[in-house]
Design a protein around this motif. Structure first.
Motif, PDB file in Angstrom:
ATOM      1  N   LEU A   7      -7.929  66.349  61.372  1.00 23.67           N
ATOM      2  CA  LEU A   7      -9.254  65.759  61.517  1.00 23.67           C
ATOM      3  C   LEU A   7      -9.133  64.414  62.220  1.00 23.67           C
ATOM      4  CD1 LEU A   7     -10.893  66.550  58.048  1.00 23.67           C
ATOM      5  CD2 LEU A   7     -10.483  68.051  60.011  1.00 23.67           C
ATOM      6  N   LEU A  12      -4.757  62.679  58.852  1.00 22.87           N
ATOM      7  CA  LEU A  12      -5.803  63.268  58.003  1.00 22.87           C
ATOM      8  C   LEU A  12      -5.809  64.763  58.329  1.00 22.87           C
ATOM      9  CD1 LEU A  12      -8.040  62.697  55.898  1.00 22.87           C
ATOM     10  CD2 LEU A  12      -9.645  62.481  57.802  1.00 22.87           C
ATOM     11  N   LEU A  31      -6.142  68.817  57.414  1.00 17.52           N
ATOM     12  CA  LEU A  31      -6.848  69.805  56.597  1.00 17.52           C
ATOM     13  C   LEU A  31      -6.111  71.146  56.659  1.00 17.52           C
ATOM     14  CD1 LEU A  31      -9.590  70.318  55.017  1.00 17.52           C
ATOM     15  CD2 LEU A  31     -10.427  71.283  57.171  1.00 17.52           C
ATOM     16  N   HIS A  58      -7.001  72.129  51.373  1.00 17.69           N
ATOM     17  CA  HIS A  58      -6.196  70.967  50.991  1.00 17.69           C
ATOM     18  C   HIS A  58      -6.383  69.911  52.082  1.00 17.69           C
ATOM     19  CE1 HIS A  58      -2.990  73.169  48.319  1.00 17.69           C
ATOM     20  NE2 HIS A  58      -4.221  73.504  48.012  1.00 17.69           N
ATOM     21  N   LEU A  59      -6.737  68.708  51.690  1.00 19.63           N
ATOM     22  CA  LEU A  59      -6.840  67.625  52.674  1.00 19.63           C
ATOM     23  C   LEU A  59      -5.824  66.554  52.313  1.00 19.63           C
ATOM     24  CD1 LEU A  59      -8.456  66.475  55.129  1.00 19.63           C
ATOM     25  CD2 LEU A  59      -9.937  65.338  53.473  1.00 19.63           C
ATOM     26  N   GLU A  60      -4.921  66.286  53.240  1.00 17.02           N
ATOM     27  CA  GLU A  60      -3.909  65.249  53.033  1.00 17.02           C
ATOM     28  C   GLU A  60      -4.302  64.034  53.858  1.00 17.02           C
ATOM     29  OE1 GLU A  60      -1.139  65.119  51.208  1.00 17.02           O
ATOM     30  OE2 GLU A  60      -0.726  67.214  50.653  1.00 17.02           O
ATOM     31  N   GLY A  61      -4.521  62.912  53.178  1.00 15.60           N
ATOM     32  CA  GLY A  61      -4.957  61.722  53.903  1.00 15.60           C
ATOM     33  C   GLY A  61      -4.067  60.539  53.624  1.00 15.60           C
ATOM     34  N   ASP A  62      -4.542  59.418  54.135  1.00 21.48           N
ATOM     35  CA  ASP A  62      -3.774  58.191  54.041  1.00 21.48           C
ATOM     36  C   ASP A  62      -4.748  57.079  53.643  1.00 21.48           C
ATOM     37  OD1 ASP A  62      -1.556  56.692  54.378  1.00 21.48           O
ATOM     38  OD2 ASP A  62      -1.869  56.345  56.535  1.00 21.48           O
ATOM     39  N   GLY A  63      -5.725  57.467  52.839  1.00 17.75           N
ATOM     40  CA  GLY A  63      -6.741  56.504  52.416  1.00 17.75           C
ATOM     41  C   GLY A  63      -8.006  56.533  53.253  1.00 17.75           C
ATOM     42  N   GLN A  64      -8.215  57.604  54.013  1.00 17.56           N
ATOM     43  CA  GLN A  64      -9.384  57.645  54.906  1.00 17.56           C
ATOM     44  C   GLN A  64     -10.707  57.678  54.151  1.00 17.56           C
ATOM     45  OE1 GLN A  64      -6.619  59.282  55.474  1.00 17.56           O
ATOM     46  NE2 GLN A  64      -6.079  59.025  57.632  1.00 17.56           N
ATOM     47  N   LEU A  65     -11.696  56.976  54.731  1.00 15.53           N
ATOM     48  CA  LEU A  65     -13.044  56.885  54.173  1.00 15.53           C
ATOM     49  C   LEU A  65     -14.033  57.507  55.143  1.00 15.53           C
ATOM     50  CD1 LEU A  65     -12.800  53.111  53.223  1.00 15.53           C
ATOM     51  CD2 LEU A  65     -12.043  55.115  51.894  1.00 15.53           C
ATOM     52  N   SER A  69       3.689  61.931  53.807  1.00 18.45           N
ATOM     53  CA  SER A  69       4.684  60.919  53.444  1.00 18.45           C
ATOM     54  C   SER A  69       6.056  61.236  54.029  1.00 18.45           C
ATOM     55  CB  SER A  69       4.769  60.785  51.914  1.00 18.45           C
ATOM     56  OG  SER A  69       4.891  62.064  51.335  1.00 18.45           O
ATOM     57  N   MET A 125      -5.997  51.180  48.151  1.00 12.02           N
ATOM     58  CA  MET A 125      -6.511  52.415  48.736  1.00 12.02           C
ATOM     59  C   MET A 125      -7.469  53.097  47.759  1.00 12.02           C
ATOM     60  SD  MET A 125      -4.438  55.893  49.771  1.00 12.02           S
ATOM     61  CE  MET A 125      -3.397  55.215  51.050  1.00 12.02           C
ATOM     62  N   ILE A 183     -11.372  54.270  48.421  1.00 14.90           N
ATOM     63  CA  ILE A 183     -11.770  55.682  48.318  1.00 14.90           C
ATOM     64  C   ILE A 183     -12.845  55.859  47.253  1.00 14.90           C
ATOM     65  CG2 ILE A 183     -10.953  57.960  47.555  1.00 14.90           C
ATOM     66  CD1 ILE A 183      -8.367  57.441  49.104  1.00 14.90           C
ATOM     67  N   ASP A 227     -16.135  54.434  48.663  1.00 12.18           N
ATOM     68  CA  ASP A 227     -16.693  55.290  49.722  1.00 12.18           C
ATOM     69  C   ASP A 227     -17.267  56.571  49.125  1.00 12.18           C
ATOM     70  OD1 ASP A 227     -16.582  55.816  52.897  1.00 12.18           O
ATOM     71  OD2 ASP A 227     -15.966  57.683  51.900  1.00 12.18           O
ATOM     72  N   MET A 262      -3.308  69.406  43.404  1.00 12.31           N
ATOM     73  CA  MET A 262      -3.944  70.251  44.420  1.00 12.31           C
ATOM     74  C   MET A 262      -3.757  71.739  44.107  1.00 12.31           C
ATOM     75  SD  MET A 262      -2.822  67.869  47.621  1.00 12.31           S
ATOM     76  CE  MET A 262      -3.896  68.345  48.986  1.00 12.31           C
ATOM     77  N   VAL A 267      -9.472  70.268  47.574  1.00  9.38           N
ATOM     78  CA  VAL A 267      -8.658  69.353  46.769  1.00  9.38           C
ATOM     79  C   VAL A 267      -7.958  68.387  47.721  1.00  9.38           C
ATOM     80  CG1 VAL A 267      -8.316  70.732  44.692  1.00  9.38           C
ATOM     81  CG2 VAL A 267      -6.905  71.194  46.678  1.00  9.38           C
ATOM     82  N   TYR A 268      -8.121  67.077  47.459  1.00  9.17           N
ATOM     83  CA  TYR A 268      -7.684  66.056  48.411  1.00  9.17           C
ATOM     84  C   TYR A 268      -6.584  65.177  47.845  1.00  9.17           C
ATOM     85  CZ  TYR A 268     -12.128  66.876  50.947  1.00  9.17           C
ATOM     86  OH  TYR A 268     -13.176  67.403  51.643  1.00  9.17           O
ATOM     87  N   HIS A 269      -5.800  64.670  48.739  1.00  9.27           N
ATOM     88  CA  HIS A 269      -4.788  63.676  48.407  1.00  9.27           C
ATOM     89  C   HIS A 269      -5.061  62.447  49.279  1.00  9.27           C
ATOM     90  CE1 HIS A 269      -0.221  62.510  48.692  1.00  9.27           C
ATOM     91  NE2 HIS A 269      -0.878  61.726  47.867  1.00  9.27           N
ATOM     92  N   ASN A 270      -5.390  61.350  48.633  1.00  6.18           N
ATOM     93  CA  ASN A 270      -5.624  60.080  49.340  1.00  6.18           C
ATOM     94  C   ASN A 270      -6.722  60.151  50.396  1.00  6.18           C
ATOM     95  OD1 ASN A 270      -3.647  58.907  47.774  1.00  6.18           O
ATOM     96  ND2 ASN A 270      -2.050  58.961  49.362  1.00  6.18           N
ATOM     97  N   SER A 299     -11.358  60.391  50.720  1.00  7.67           N
ATOM     98  CA  SER A 299     -12.652  60.369  50.032  1.00  7.67           C
ATOM     99  C   SER A 299     -13.233  61.778  49.916  1.00  7.67           C
ATOM    100  CB  SER A 299     -13.621  59.480  50.825  1.00  7.67           C
ATOM    101  OG  SER A 299     -14.949  59.676  50.405  1.00  7.67           O
ATOM    102  N   PHE A 338     -15.520  63.827  52.602  1.00 11.44           N
ATOM    103  CA  PHE A 338     -15.120  64.615  53.782  1.00 11.44           C
ATOM    104  C   PHE A 338     -15.470  66.102  53.659  1.00 11.44           C
ATOM    105  CE2 PHE A 338     -12.295  60.938  54.591  1.00 11.44           C
ATOM    106  CZ  PHE A 338     -12.565  60.744  55.941  1.00 11.44           C
TER     107      PHE A 338
END
Lengths: 445, 445
Positions: A107, A111, A113, A409-416, A443, B243, B247, B250, B357, B365-368, B370, B373
């Motif tokens: 995304l 970020l 998905l 599954h959404l892997e983020g890095d603190g996205q808002l 990571s 972070m 999140i 937001d 997750m 299911v999200y990791h880090n 908001s 999304f």
């Protein structure tokens, strides 16, 4: 079998379903191997229970209430039990349908998905009185990580009880979560299940079309099932008639009791005179009872058809024949009377075949092949859960994939979301990429 | 709008659906362009009709029966109409979801099976009273080759009538099959639809959770819908607290009225003292009404939470907070009270994120990141049909793909099942291969 109320059983299944969803491929396979081994080791026990079912069924056969076919289907033997444990091992050998990444999309930078295949959860099943059905459904459920509620036919009650106990014990020793399989026997429990839309995710009834319709009409739980199979073969004006005769014969005679056998043969008027006498002779030699419309009866000597014939699933050596004046007329007939199961056109004209295949709303549409191919094993889906005549979720023959759904599954890095909204919104990347979801994807970079 | 009975409308839709299924990508796109152009050309007419709806709504606003928000949502303007035609053009620009080959498998030499994406058929829709909803749903239906029955909110009746007429006329001039879109207005017609399981393939209700449940409980037609969104953010003991604060803020404040906003914040006890004061101050500055459990109230001064709060979708600037002593406790809470919509864990520990997750049975299911999304546009699905909280067919945000199903095309050369059965059965090949189904695949070789 325990005397727990149905609510407790479904609760236990729900709890087990969450654990099953995270059970490794290896452990699910080990559970299946344990079931197969346990069946191999308990022939005497199973056959003794089965003997009771068969004895009771034979009494009802004498009383004229059961058919010989039913008694035959009930009856187990050492060799049938070997087939059953072999079937369980082949389900174990199937490719894992779970935790595959079906789609991966970036995304934005960091970020990611992932659309990941997961089990459906708790599946309520009701099935016919072949004792192998219980084992098959339990095996498919475990392979796909689903908890299953099993309700078999009452004719097989003794066999099913023993088989269920064996399965329960075998999987417990293999560390499959307790409660993943639950057996119910009472018809009231089936009705209770229909109301449990908060805890049962899918119902898979097998049995008569009337029974499947009853289930559909009395629950708000999604139902995957198979009602009728009124299949057609259309011999086009451009058909290779020798091929057409072979296909029409195979589609009816090779195994007439099943849903993918042809029930109505449609023949283009251009070839009716050339085609009908030969196929009718072959059908009659094979004891097929034939009925035809007027145009058919001008060419061959068969009984007259009634309007009811057109939408009847004979499930037997019976067939109705109609002569049509065009491809459109054949398609119109199928649309009006068919059950959207399987239809085949025999023609040498690719464009006409394409019109037929595109224009009909059936789960399987064939060009120059017998309708009898509509089956999970023949399609290469591995074991078959059933055939669906619905259009939602899974259609036609349903394999293990039909027992799965997906989750994002959404892997983020603190996205808002605020970053990507409003005046200075950052644009999304939305790039497809090729990767499997693995824990801590970001990571590791 | 014509005064045809609902049965006639659904019949017409069924007939149109068969034609739509074979309508080329180009013609479906041309239909959408025609709709967009027609909207651009009829601003005056649309705005005049909309004015009537708004006037009536304002009367009810004065009488205290409607909210200002409802009136605002109803109101169209030239610029809103431009957005709407722009949206239709963007749907036209989406990749064709139809006639893609999803799988190709060689069952044997010259016996090829193709799983091909096709429209679902006739889709019955009921939606809220934003006039752009009618255009959006019609556009998504046409793009995916489905016939649609459209029932909008009565507050937008005048606007919807005019918009529907414009759509009907525009697509007729673009050679889209007549009857592909049908409008209904009466509540009785919705109830009539619920019984039409022979002719309607899917229902897509949008609206309150109670309304969607009503539909589910009163039909045997499959329903794709969205009930509740009770979403969670879990701030783990291993979280980056900066972070986590961003999140959590937001997820609640960026747009609280929507289903993917967080309703309950779960905080690991290890970080409660460090984390809570800061986030609570930010929430309070943003006028978020906070409720907390006892452990939360030991750290920050918020109102006490009640058990009802845990499963309430506030849809507003309200939030409940709970301190938990472990990852398992957080997951247990979500499993007990959540609605399987969207949950996010904030943690630096990849294994704990993976447990969260994998172990939760939610669509997203999200990791880090908001929870906000969870949306078809943000997921890159293009236009969003809706969000499904069910697990069957389509889950989470649903794009055009959710409006498709598949059908099996089998291309043969006269193959019979008898050849592959019995003693001398020929084995199947079952080889996956890479090809698109095209008419006459085999004959071209």
């Amino acid at each position: 079998m325990s005397e727990k109320p149905i609510e407790t059983k479904v609760d236990e299944a729900q709890t087990a379903a969450l654990e099953l969803a995270t059970l490794s491929d290896e452990r699910r396979r080990a559970g299946l191997e344990a079931i197969a081994d346990a069946i191999d080791e308990h022939h005497d026990e199973i056959l003794a229970a089965n003997e009771k079912d068969v004895t009771e069924a034979e009494k009802l056969l004498e009383a004229g209430e059961y058919s010989q076919a039913l008694v035959d289907r009930l009856k187990l033997s050492a060799s049938k039990l070997e087939d059953i444990s072999e079937m369980v091992r082949s389900v174990a050998a199937q490719e894992d349908p779970l935790e595959k990444t079906l789609e991966a999309r970036r995304l934005d930078e960091d970020l990611e998905l992932y659309k990941v295949a997961v089990p459906i959860g708790v599946v309520g099943t009701v099935f016919e009185s072949r004792p192998d059905a219980l084992v098959q459904i339990a095996a498919l459920g475990l392979r796909s990580g689903n908890a299953v509620i099993l309700k078999g036919g009452s004719e097989a009650a003794h066999s099913n009880r023993v088989l269920f106990e064996i399965i329960e014990e075998a999987t417990a020793t293999a560390d499959v979560p307790d409660g993943w399989a639950q057996q119910i026997e009472a018809r009231e429990d089936v009705d209770a299940m229909l109301a449990m839309d908060d805890s049962i995710d899918l119902l898979m009834p097998r049995g008569s079309s009337a029974f499947v319709s009853y289930i559909q009409d009395n629950t708000s739980i999604p139902v995957l099932g198979h009602t009728e199979g009124v299949c057609h073969v259309f011999v086009d004006g451009e058909a290779n008639l020798e091929m057409a005769e072979e296909i029409a014969f195979d589609a009816k005679v090779q195994y007439p009791a099943v849903c993918n056998a042809v029930e109505t043969l449609l023949v283009h008027e251009d070839v009716a005179t050339d085609f009908l006498p030969g196929i009718v002779e072959r059908y009659e030699d094979a004891d097929v009872e034939l009925r035809g419309d007027e145009a058919t009866r001008e060419v061959v000597d068969v009984d007259p058809v009634t309007d009811d014939d057109w939408n009847t699933e004979y499930g037997d050596l019976e067939l109705s024949i109609k002569v049509v004046d065009s491809l459109s007329a054949a398609m119109g007939h199928i649309t009006e009377y068919g059950s959207k199961h399987t239809e085949s056109i025999v023609t040498e004209d690719a464009d006409r075949a394409a019109r037929f295949m595109r224009g009909l709303d059936s789960a399987s549409v064939y060009h120059n092949a017998s309708t009898r191919f509509a089956d999970g094993y023949r399609y290469g889906l591995g074991a078959e859960v059933g055939i669906s005549t619905g259009k939602i979720h899974a259609r036609g023959p349903v394999g293990l994939e039909g027992l799965t759904t997906y989750k994002y599954h959404l892997e983020g890095d603190g996205q808002l979301v605020a970053t990507y909204a409003g005046e200075d919104a950052k644009p999304y990347l939305h790039e497809e990429f090729d990767a499997e979801w693995t824990p801590g994807r970001l990571s590791e970079k």
